[in-house]
Design an enzyme around this catalytic site. Structure first.
Site, PDB file in Angstrom:
ATOM      1  CG  HIS A 255      -0.567  14.207  -3.896  1.00 48.56           C
ATOM      2  ND1 HIS A 255      -0.354  12.916  -3.460  1.00 48.56           N
ATOM      3  CD2 HIS A 255      -0.109  14.249  -5.191  1.00 48.56           C
ATOM      4  CE1 HIS A 255       0.197  12.215  -4.436  1.00 48.56           C
ATOM      5  NE2 HIS A 255       0.357  12.995  -5.484  1.00 48.56           N
TER       6      HIS A 255
ATOM      7  CG  ASN B 143       3.184  10.645  -5.956  1.00 48.74           C
ATOM      8  OD1 ASN B 143       2.161  10.235  -5.414  1.00 48.74           O
ATOM      9  ND2 ASN B 143       3.172  11.451  -6.999  1.00 48.74           N
TER      10      ASN B 143
ATOM     11  CB  CYS C 182      -2.506  12.032  -6.727  1.00 51.63           C
ATOM     12  SG  CYS C 182      -1.315  11.174  -7.756  1.00 51.63           S
TER      13      CYS C 182
HETATM   14  O1  UT7 Z   1       1.129  12.821  -8.178  1.00 55.57           O
HETATM   15  C1  UT7 Z   1       1.179  13.582  -9.335  1.00 55.57           C
HETATM   16  C2  UT7 Z   1       2.106  12.886 -10.268  1.00 55.57           C
HETATM   17  N1  UT7 Z   1       3.271  13.518 -10.694  1.00 55.57           N
HETATM   18  C3  UT7 Z   1       4.005  14.495 -10.154  1.00 55.57           C
HETATM   19  O2  UT7 Z   1       3.721  15.069  -9.160  1.00 55.57           O
HETATM   20  C4  UT7 Z   1       5.261  14.893 -10.875  1.00 55.57           C
HETATM   21  C5  UT7 Z   1       5.471  16.379 -10.967  1.00 55.57           C
HETATM   22  N2  UT7 Z   1       6.754  16.691 -11.587  1.00 55.57           N
HETATM   23  C6  UT7 Z   1       7.927  16.578 -10.951  1.00 55.57           C
HETATM   24  O3  UT7 Z   1       7.942  16.225  -9.789  1.00 55.57           O
HETATM   25  C7  UT7 Z   1       9.197  16.916 -11.702  1.00 55.57           C
HETATM   26  O4  UT7 Z   1       8.876  17.464 -12.964  1.00 55.57           O
HETATM   27  C8  UT7 Z   1      10.130  15.671 -11.880  1.00 55.57           C
HETATM   28  C9  UT7 Z   1      10.738  15.268 -10.547  1.00 55.57           C
HETATM   29  C10 UT7 Z   1       9.346  14.521 -12.483  1.00 55.57           C
HETATM   30  C11 UT7 Z   1      11.269  16.012 -12.833  1.00 55.57           C
HETATM   31  O5  UT7 Z   1      11.995  17.126 -12.349  1.00 55.57           O
HETATM   32  P1  UT7 Z   1      12.520  18.232 -13.388  1.00 55.57           P
HETATM   33  O6  UT7 Z   1      13.303  19.199 -12.593  1.00 55.57           O
HETATM   34  O7  UT7 Z   1      11.312  18.734 -14.127  1.00 55.57           O
HETATM   35  O8  UT7 Z   1      13.488  17.395 -14.302  1.00 55.57           O
HETATM   36  P2  UT7 Z   1      13.402  17.149 -15.876  1.00 55.57           P
HETATM   37  O9  UT7 Z   1      12.280  16.226 -16.196  1.00 55.57           O
HETATM   38  O10 UT7 Z   1      13.441  18.472 -16.546  1.00 55.57           O
HETATM   39  O11 UT7 Z   1      14.782  16.400 -16.149  1.00 55.57           O
HETATM   40  C12 UT7 Z   1      16.012  17.056 -15.997  1.00 55.57           C
HETATM   41  C13 UT7 Z   1      17.133  16.100 -16.366  1.00 55.57           C
HETATM   42  C14 UT7 Z   1      16.944  15.404 -17.717  1.00 55.57           C
HETATM   43  O12 UT7 Z   1      18.218  15.318 -18.328  1.00 55.57           O
HETATM   44  P3  UT7 Z   1      18.651  16.345 -19.471  1.00 55.57           P
HETATM   45  O13 UT7 Z   1      17.640  16.178 -20.554  1.00 55.57           O
HETATM   46  O14 UT7 Z   1      18.594  17.701 -18.838  1.00 55.57           O
HETATM   47  O15 UT7 Z   1      20.020  15.884 -19.824  1.00 55.57           O
HETATM   48  C15 UT7 Z   1      16.485  14.042 -17.359  1.00 55.57           C
HETATM   49  O16 UT7 Z   1      16.824  13.079 -18.311  1.00 55.57           O
HETATM   50  O17 UT7 Z   1      17.209  15.040 -15.409  1.00 55.57           O
HETATM   51  C16 UT7 Z   1      17.226  13.780 -16.071  1.00 55.57           C
HETATM   52  N3  UT7 Z   1      16.593  12.785 -15.209  1.00 55.57           N
HETATM   53  C17 UT7 Z   1      17.266  12.087 -14.286  1.00 55.57           C
HETATM   54  N4  UT7 Z   1      18.562  12.060 -13.923  1.00 55.57           N
HETATM   55  C18 UT7 Z   1      18.915  11.236 -12.922  1.00 55.57           C
HETATM   56  C19 UT7 Z   1      15.291  12.436 -15.173  1.00 55.57           C
HETATM   57  N5  UT7 Z   1      15.085  11.510 -14.222  1.00 55.57           N
HETATM   58  C20 UT7 Z   1      16.304  11.265 -13.651  1.00 55.57           C
HETATM   59  C21 UT7 Z   1      16.741  10.422 -12.614  1.00 55.57           C
HETATM   60  N6  UT7 Z   1      18.049  10.438 -12.278  1.00 55.57           N
HETATM   61  N7  UT7 Z   1      15.903   9.610 -11.926  1.00 55.57           N
END
Ligand code: UT7
Length: 324
Positions: free
Chosen positions: A251, A281, A112
């Site tokens: 970004h 993204n 990115c």
């Molecule tokens: O360009 C650089 C590349 N990457 C990035 O910039 C990503 C940077 N990170 C992020 O943007 C965030 O960490 C995410 C958006 C990827 C995730 O957000 P989060 O607040 O850290 O969520 P999490 O991974 O802690 O997940 C929370 C919950 C989980 O469920 P449990 O374990 O709490 O029951 C996930 O399974 O949300 C669940 N979950 C979803 N639920 C509905 C994960 N993806 C989804 C989804 N829909 N698409």
């Protein structure tokens, strides 16, 4: 001493719009989760156009904006994580499509941050050599490497391309630039397209991992720290202050990352330009896509100072200070 400035911007995105509701029919997710956790409402997904085709569209669009033709270009750099092939490079394919017969072309791989890397490299090359103009393209078809069963990644990304034309002259443009990387954190945080060695002499055959795999929380933490750091570093290089900057173009990965960075810099969110809700993204394409949108919507006035800041897989980061 010659200066390097941006004389044209362009975009090339697939026509097909995929909303959060559309994705809720493919994986267990909903608009509420995606919007509140990321700020993304929809993204463009390719129905067959590859990275080079999107990149060529953005390039032609940028050349038109600059009032130039492909024959005016000396260097083509494509920043991408999703090339059409290992070889030819996507930049060489773009060269062929647009007919930039005088140019030499190569790809840059910095995820990115790739567009910032491309501008940084081209600026140094233009200053050091006889070449006059460079086309820097950030282009991705991330949809071809996403695991469409993994809701934690497939909802985040989109396809698209953005481009700028850089020109050497007497007028100021790129005032300062930084790039950096930390390979120690890279493989565990974000990987994509892992091709292991398979040949008759390999005893323990390891399965390839083509799809993107990401530790979202790790990248989130890294991003919230590196964005303010890279912004401050580039300003310091040019002897400027945050007050001198009209817009920061980050970004476009997650609205919450930008909110965190804005808080650390003690800046209102309005100073950060965002179009993440429309494209998701798009990795290397996200910054030039946002810059082109601002340019075409008349948001940029001559003399405005802008900071462009990227971060991503590698891990990599980079920032540019531009006088428009
Ligand atoms: O360009 C650089 C590349 N990457 C990035 O910039 C990503 C940077 N990170 C992020 O943007 C965030 O960490 C995410 C958006 C990827 C995730 O957000 P989060 O607040 O850290 O969520 P999490 O991974 O802690 O997940 C929370 C919950 C989980 O469920 P449990 O374990 O709490 O029951 C996930 O399974 O949300 C669940 N979950 C979803 N639920 C509905 C994960 N993806 C989804 C989804 N829909 N698409």
């Amino acid at each position: 001493m010659s200066c390097i400035r941006i004389v044209g911007t362009g975009s090339g995105v697939p026509e097909s719009v995929v909303t959060n509701d559309d994705l809720s029919k493919i994986v267990e997710t909903d608009d509420q989760w995606i919007s509140s956790r990321t700020g993304i409402k929809e993204r463009r997904i390719s129905q067959g156009e590859n990275t080079s085709e999107l990149g060529a569209k953005a390039a032609m669009n940028a050349l038109e904006d600059a009032g130039l033709t492909a024959m005016d270009i000396d260097i083509i750099i494509v920043a991408t994580t999703t090339p059409d092939s290992f070889t030819p490079s996507t930049a060489c394919i773009v060269q062929d499509i647009i007919g930039a017969k005088k140019a030499y072309a190569f790809d840059v791989s910095a995820a990115c941050s790739g567009f910032i890397y491309g501008v940084n490299i081209a600026t140094k090359m233009l200053k050091a050599g006889d070449e006059k103009r460079a086309l820097i393209i950030g282009a991705e078809t991330l949809s071809k490497v996403l695991d469409w069963n993994d809701r934690s990644t497939c909802v985040l990304f989109g396809d698209g391309a953005g481009a700028v034309v850089l020109e050497k002259g007497e007028e100021e443009g790129i005032l300062a630039s930084t790039i950096g990387s930390d390979g120690t954190l890279g493989r565990a945080s974000l990987s994509c397209g892992i091709f292991n060695v398979h040949n008759p002499f390999v005893k323990d055959d390891i399965e390839d991992k083509i799809n993107m795999a990401m530790n979202g929380r790790e990248i989130f933490r890294f991003a919230v720290n590196i964005v303010p750091q890279a912004v401050e570093e580039v300003l310091q290089l040019a002897g400027k202050k945050l007050e001198d900057v009209k817009y920061i173009i980050p970004h476009q990965a997650n609205l919450r990352i930008v909110e965190g960075a804005a808080k650390k810099l003690d800046l209102p969110l309005e100073r950060f330009y965002m179009n993440l809700h429309k494209y998701g993204n798009t990795s290397a394409a996200s910054i030039p896509l946002a810059l082109d949108e601002m340019n075409k919507n008349g948001l940029l006035q001559k003399g405005d100072n802008l900071v462009l800041v990227g971060f991503g897989g590698g891990l990599t980061w980079g920032s540019l200070l531009i006088k428009w």
